[in-house]
Design an enzyme around this catalytic site. Sequence first.
Site: not given
Length: 300
Positions: A180, A221, A225
């Site tokens: 994302h 996450h 990350d």
Amino acid sequence: MTLYIRRESSKLWKRFCSEITTEIGLLAENWKYLLAGLICQYIHGLAAKGVHYIHRPGPTLQDLGFFLLPELGQERSYISETVFTSVFVSFFLWTFHPFILKSKKIYTVLIWCRVLAFLVACQFLRVITFYSTQLPGPNYHCREGSKVSRLPWPKSALEVLEINPHGVMYGCGDLIFSSHMIFTLVFVLTYQKYGTKRFIKLFGWLIAFVQSLLIIASRKHYSVDVVVAWYTVNLVVFCLDKKLPELPDRTTVLLPVISKESHKLLNGNGVDPADWRPRAQVNGKIDSNGVHTDNSMNGA
């Protein structure tokens, strides 16, 4: 009012048709790059699905972001996806603005070739990273006891090559680093260079920061990350941007160059400064040799 709308609609249609012709020509030259980028998106999806097969659910790791940010919970986990979808749709529509708006700076085909190059490079590094070390997923559907925390081994080759949209939303194991944030930061960096509205550029960075917090608060996450995505994507875009050919700037207006011959015709003088003769005006008339003529003397 009706006449104005009709006239503006006619201009818009002509602009749209003209842009279609231009973009088709660019597409004919660059379709291989676009196709390669889309194929790499598919391969990235297969890689994310593959790591789900070997994912092993376990206790959630200790995380500073989890300690600082309150957990949104499953009922509010849609917030981060809504923000991401808004960013994606907004950027997608912006890349097609040359078809409608009169002022334009980019070509749609060329900007997507560049964006896909950034995405593919970042995703290549991402696949290497999350296959190197598999972490237990912090998301709700990846925890121990969830039925979808592990995928059953495929029964056929066709099942391996199939990408289920449901599996994209509920994948596990593809953690370091956040996909994302790859998309969000690539879009923000691209608009930062080729966009024209300063307010939108600042707002884009704010949204990227908020998106980072929402991803962690949604427990999709770990903090690492997101942190790794921030410096990796920026470095990849910085390096690739230096290597890729620069896009033509459509805002540049080329002024006609006046030749020496044109300069002579405009000024009535030769190119040689020796031929430049002052011409004084008497009674509004001068002859071709610069000698003054007097109307009263001509009438004597």
